[in-house]
Every structure is written in structure tokens, then in C-alpha cells.
Design a protein around this motif. Structure first.
Motif, PDB file in Angstrom:
ATOM      1  N   LYS A  20      15.412 -24.709  20.093  1.00 25.99           N
ATOM      2  CA  LYS A  20      14.351 -23.888  20.700  1.00 25.99           C
ATOM      3  C   LYS A  20      14.634 -23.589  22.177  1.00 25.99           C
ATOM      4  O   LYS A  20      14.478 -22.449  22.632  1.00 25.99           O
ATOM      5  CB  LYS A  20      12.983 -24.546  20.533  1.00 25.99           C
ATOM      6  N   TYR A  24      15.521 -19.950  23.586  1.00 20.07           N
ATOM      7  CA  TYR A  24      14.506 -19.347  24.457  1.00 20.07           C
ATOM      8  C   TYR A  24      15.141 -18.906  25.777  1.00 20.07           C
ATOM      9  O   TYR A  24      14.881 -17.813  26.275  1.00 20.07           O
ATOM     10  CB  TYR A  24      13.388 -20.354  24.700  1.00 20.07           C
ATOM     11  N   LEU A  28      15.502 -15.315  27.396  1.00 23.74           N
ATOM     12  CA  LEU A  28      14.935 -15.092  28.732  1.00 23.74           C
ATOM     13  C   LEU A  28      15.971 -14.486  29.675  1.00 23.74           C
ATOM     14  O   LEU A  28      15.665 -13.606  30.476  1.00 23.74           O
ATOM     15  CB  LEU A  28      14.426 -16.426  29.266  1.00 23.74           C
ATOM     16  N   GLU A  38       9.241 -14.469  24.701  1.00 22.25           N
ATOM     17  CA  GLU A  38       8.409 -15.225  23.749  1.00 22.25           C
ATOM     18  C   GLU A  38       8.240 -14.466  22.440  1.00 22.25           C
ATOM     19  O   GLU A  38       8.320 -15.033  21.348  1.00 22.25           O
ATOM     20  CB  GLU A  38       7.036 -15.503  24.366  1.00 22.25           C
ATOM     21  N   PHE A  41      11.468 -14.547  20.583  1.00 29.09           N
ATOM     22  CA  PHE A  41      11.673 -15.922  20.108  1.00 29.09           C
ATOM     23  C   PHE A  41      10.888 -16.167  18.822  1.00 29.09           C
ATOM     24  O   PHE A  41      11.424 -16.684  17.837  1.00 29.09           O
ATOM     25  CB  PHE A  41      11.224 -16.870  21.223  1.00 29.09           C
ATOM     26  N   GLN A  42       9.640 -15.753  18.856  1.00 28.46           N
ATOM     27  CA  GLN A  42       8.802 -15.957  17.657  1.00 28.46           C
ATOM     28  C   GLN A  42       9.323 -15.129  16.476  1.00 28.46           C
ATOM     29  O   GLN A  42       9.357 -15.603  15.334  1.00 28.46           O
ATOM     30  CB  GLN A  42       7.364 -15.559  17.983  1.00 28.46           C
ATOM     31  N   TRP A  45      12.423 -16.841  14.924  1.00 25.20           N
ATOM     32  CA  TRP A  45      12.098 -18.013  14.107  1.00 25.20           C
ATOM     33  C   TRP A  45      11.340 -17.629  12.836  1.00 25.20           C
ATOM     34  O   TRP A  45      11.507 -18.263  11.792  1.00 25.20           O
ATOM     35  CB  TRP A  45      11.306 -19.043  14.918  1.00 25.20           C
ATOM     36  N   THR A  46      10.560 -16.590  12.934  1.00 21.40           N
ATOM     37  CA  THR A  46       9.870 -16.104  11.722  1.00 21.40           C
ATOM     38  C   THR A  46      10.892 -15.600  10.710  1.00 21.40           C
ATOM     39  O   THR A  46      10.756 -15.836   9.501  1.00 21.40           O
ATOM     40  CB  THR A  46       8.893 -14.967  12.093  1.00 21.40           C
TER      41      THR A  46
END
Lengths: 179, 348
Positions: A20, A24, A28, A38, A41-42, A45-46
Motif C-alpha cells: 500500500k 501510494y 503520489l 487516493e 489507489f482505490q 486495488w478495486t
């Protein structure tokens, strides 16, 4: 990832814990915006979670993960306004080393030297072309070899190596007198 | 950190790497962590079926409903058509007089309530002939009828002559042929019951020759008619101008049971009952309450005065709906008949 695909949620927790931070930070550094980082990132992972059933071991998970991140970043760059497009071309360095080095002299003396050095490094990093910065971050955040970087970014090994060499040269040059 | 294994490791590279690790320590926010972990824990199989169950009806339901509606409509139409076809089959009733065909000119009683095709088809088989049975269209196209019609002419003439010889209530009978001969033209099949289709089916030549003979006789007045004609000024007033040829003015059908030639013209009671039963059970028929149907059947062969009496009696008994239904049927059967003031008021 295979264990997670079979329903082992703890396996996912371990994967997530391990990757993570680097991921991240990679996002960034590349998009330079916390909120966007963010969101990306989400999304990444999804996608990982969604692909758990169909995941096939073709490479290291790190390579797979950063390949997703790279593609997601490309999408992000394409969606951005044309004026804000970031060139992925190695030859188009938006900022010359001389400019970066010059700006360093204009900076006032800071109380905390370490923070100054870190800020300087990040500043230099942001001034790098996207591809070179990506290669540098992939190597230093994800610990990837040149081969992995080549796979993730979809270029030849020589190209990846060249990008990395250019990035390091510029950083060395920019950090001269700081190190 | 060296770029490549072959490249020499410069001291600046190690310092840059260390500085980078020191400079960067950002981590994703906690809310993002928890959201991702929660999403990772969501059972995939639990979500998928739910999506399917929600998705399926979204587009299938309208199709299923439309298909059901179409199937239902088709089945109902089919059933109605089949029932209609079944009704055209005549009841197996022998001719009343040992196989002799009753003449067509005989005034048949009007259909009980409805004037639909099935209705007429139900009434027609009273001739007792097997070839009359299948359908109306077939009947209309059949030329052999001409012979039968011609055969029936003398009988009809004789009957009409008998009636005209003794008009009981003073009505001018000469007027009656005029409007009954107009009946097919002016009212068509509506009020002439089973006769109309037959009259239309005749070819021109025999039809013209037989039409005066097929004219229905005036309603045979009964004893009650006299009393009613006194009570109701309308019919008596109408009776005198009936002499002038004003056919459409008083197109009254002839529901005269008495005037109908006695036994051979009357349909067999079983056939009548069967026809009525079928009529009542036909799904395509308008829904008439059973008691109203019974009333109509009761008054079927009665003169208008009896109808009026019955309607008044029903109103007195506070059976308004039955009275209204009877009144509607009365108006349909006797369009020119005047109603008493009380009935007219209520009617308006």
C-alpha cells in the motif's frame, strides 16, 4: 494473490500491507495530487480485488500491481485537460538541470538541513520527465529491477535502463552540493 | 543504488536513495485502507446473485407481461370464436309436423335479448333443417331456399288473409305489411330476428315476388291489448295513422305469438329452451342478469301492453334495475311504441 483468489482474506491483507505504501507514493509522485492519488489507489486495488478469480501467475505480483497502476496513470493522463498533458517522451525534459540547480541557490537557508535535502530531492524528482521519474520511483519504491520496470512500463529493457540512467544523472547533478 | 549491475555504484546514488527513503513516508489514509479492506472482504458470490435477481426482472418483466397479455387475448378470441361456431350448430330437433318445413314467412319470435350473430344463429335452427345449421354465411348463399320460400307463400297468404279478415282491435292491418316489408331495409337484421338474414339472402327476383308474402302479420291483439290501448293513448293514436303508408314511422316488429300460425310455426319447446340456455351461457353475450332474461323470456310472446304492465309492476316492486333492463329491451323490440308517462319520466 492465489490464496486470496481462493477466499483467503488474510492473504489480501498481507498483500495490501506490503504494497500500500509504495504504491501510494508511486501514484503520489506521478500525479502530484493527493486526492487524485487516493482515487487512483482505490481504483487499482478495486481492480485487484475484482480480478482475484481470474488472476494467473504470469509475473511477480509487484509487477502485476504496478502494471495496473501504470495503465491507470496513463488513463488519468489522457483524461486530463490537453494543456495539462504530461509528456511521456524522454527527450522532452520540461525543466533543465541548470534551472533546477539555479533554483537551489535561490532557496533561503532552512533550519533543518535534512528536510531541505528531502525537499530538494523531491523537487528535482518532480522536475524529471514522467517516464524517468516513473522508472526511478519504481526502482526505489517497489524495488524493481530494470527488467521489471521494462515489463511494467511496457518498454524494452534498454529503454527502461536509459530512463533510469538519465533520471539518476539529473538527480545527482541537481543534488550536487546538497549531499 | 546503481542503475545496473554493470554500472559502478556511485556514492551519490546511495545517498540519493537514502535521502529519498527519508523524504517519502506518505501512506494512504486510514479511511481508504478500511474501504479497500472492506471491499476485499465482501463475498463475491453473495453479491453476484443479488445483481442477477435485480437485473433479471428489470428487462424481462415487461416482455413476460406482454407475452402473457398476447396469449390471453388469443385464447379468449379463440374461445369466443369457437363458442360462436358451436352455437351455429342447430339443436337436434325434429320438425314439429313430421318433417314439414315451416315457411320462412312465419313470424318468429324475436331473439330474446341480444342481436348478435350467434343470437340469430341460435334462433334460426328452428326451421328444423339440417342444412340450416352450420353458419349464417352458408345460409345466405344457399339458393335452394327459394323453392322453400315459394312453397311457403300460399300458407302465408292464407294466414295473412285470415288475420286481415278479422282485425280484433281495430288496427288497420294494411299498414303492417308496409312497415314489415320495410323492416329489412330500415331496421335490417336488428328487429326482424331470424327472418332478416333469410330475406337478404334471397336473390332479387324471387325476393320481390315473395316479399309481400313474407310480410309479417300484425301482432295479434289479445284481450289485454284493448285495456292497454285504453290506458295508453299512444298506440291507439298510432293505430289510425297506420293506414297511411308511413313505413319508417312505426317500424314495429311483430311479436305476436297468437298470430303466428299455430303449432307448426312454433319451435319445439325443447329447442327453444336449449337455445335460450345456450344463449345465456354464451360468454360473448352481454351480461344480462338471469332474472331479467327470465322476464324477457316470459314476455317474449306477449304484446307491448304486457311489457308495459310488467315494467310498471317491477317499478312498483322497487326492482328498478330489472325494470330498466326490461325497458331497454322493450325499446329495442318496439321502437315506435309509446310509453306511458310514468315510464317516460323515469326514462328521461
Amino acid at each position: 494473490m492465489l490464496a486470496y483468489g481462493e477466499g483467503d482474506v488474510a492473504a489480501f491483507d498481507e498483500l495490501y500491507r506490503r504494497h500500500k505504501g509504495p504504491l501510494y507514493r508511486f501514484l503520489l509522485r506521478q500525479c502530484r495530487d493527493g486526492a487524485i492519488a487516493e482515487e487512483l489507489f482505490q481504483d487499482i486495488w478495486t481492480n485487484v480485488i475484482r480480478a482475484r478469480r481470474n488472476y494467473a501467475v504470469a509475473a511477480r505480483f509487484t509487477t502485476y500491481l504496478y502494471h495496473l497502476a501504470h495503465n491507470r496513470l496513463i488513463d488519468h493522463y489522457r483524461r486530463r485537460a490537453p494543456a495539462a498533458l504530461v509528456s511521456y517522451d524522454d527527450e522532452e525534459a520540461s525543466t533543465s538541470i541548470e534551472e533546477i540547480a539555479g533554483s537551489a541557490h535561490e532557496r533561503p537557508e532552512a533550519a533543518y538541513e535534512a528536510r531541505q535535502k528531502a525537499a530538494r530531492l523531491l523537487e528535482l524528482l518532480q522536475a524529471l520527465p514522467t517516464a524517468q521519474r516513473e522508472a526511478f520511483v519504481l526502482q526505489h519504491e517497489a524495488g524493481m529491477s530494470i527488467e521489471d520496470i521494462a515489463v511494467v512500463t511496457g518498454v524494452t529493457r534498454e529503454t527502461a535502463k536509459s530512463r533510469l540512467r538519465y533520471a539518476m544523472a539529473k538527480l545527482r547533478e541537481g543534488m550536487q552540493g546538497w549531499l | 543504488m546503481a542503475v545496473d549491475g554493470r554500472d559502478e555504484m556511485r556514492p551519490e546514488d546511495a545517498r540519493i536513495a537514502a535521502l529519498y527513503r527519508h523524504a517519502t513516508g506518505e501512506m494512504p489514509p486510514e479511511r481508504l485502507d478500511s474501504a479497500i479492506r472492506k471491499h476485499a472482504r465482501a463475498p463475491k458470490d453473495a453479491v453476484k446473485p443479488q445483481k442477477h435477481t435485480l437485473w433479471r426482472p428489470a428487462w424481462r418483466l415487461p416482455f413476460v407481461a406482454a407475452a402473457l397479455a398476447v396469449v390471453c387475448a388469443s385464447v379468449v378470441t379463440l374461445l369466443v370464436e369457437r363458442d360462436g361456431g358451436r352455437l351455429t350448430v342447430p339443436p337436434e330437433t325434429p320438425p314439429p309436423d313430421g318433417g314439414e318445413t315451416p315457411p320462412f314467412s312465419v313470424q318468429r319470435e324475436p331473439p330474446p335479448f341480444s342481436q348478435s350473430m350467434t343470437d340469430r344463429a341460435t334462433v334460426e335452427p328452428r326451421s328444423g333443417r339440417a342444412e340450416d345449421a352450420p353458419t349464417l354465411t352458408r345460409k345466405r348463399a344457399e339458393p335452394p331456399r327459394e323453392a322453400e320460400v315459394r312453397k311457403s307463400i300460399p300458407e302465408s297468404k292464407a294466414r295473412i288473409g285470415e288475420r286481415s279478415a278479422a282485425p280484433p282491435d281495430g288496427r288497420v292491418l294494411g299498414a303492417e305489411p308496409s312497415h314489415s316489408s320495410d323492416a329489412p331495409a330500415s331496421r335490417g337484421n336488428k328487429t326482424s330476428g331470424g327472418n332478416a338474414p333469410l330475406a337478404y339472402s334471397q336473390p332479387p327476383a324471387p325476393a320481390t315476388s315473395t316479399s309481400p308474402d313474407r310480410v309479417t302479420a300484425p301482432p295479434a291483439p289479445r284481450a289485454e291489448d284493448d285495456s292497454l290501448s285504453k290506458a295508453l293513448p299512444a298506440p291507439s293514436a298510432e293505430a289510425s295513422p297506420a293506414a297511411k303508408p308511413a313505413p319508417a314511422a312505426n317500424p314495429r316488429p311483430a311479436p305476436q305469438p297468437e298470430s303466428a300460425p299455430a303449432p307448426e310455426a312454433k319451435p319445439a319447446p325443447e329447442a327453444k329452451a336449449l337455445a335460450r340456455k345456450r344463449l345465456e351461457s354464451t360468454p360473448s353475450e352481454p351480461r344480462v342478469p338471469a332474472r331479467v332474461s327470465a322476464l324477457i323470456a316470459e314476455l317474449e310472446n306477449e304484446p307491448p301492453a304486457r311489457w308495459v304492465e310488467r315494467m310498471l309492476a317491477l317499478r312498483r316492486e322497487d326492482r328498478r334495475q330489472d325494470a330498466e333492463a326490461l325497458l331497454a329491451e322493450f325499446k329495442r323490440r318496439f321502437p315506435g311504441e309509446r310509453l306511458p308517462a310514468s315510464l317516460q319520466q323515469n326514462d328521461e
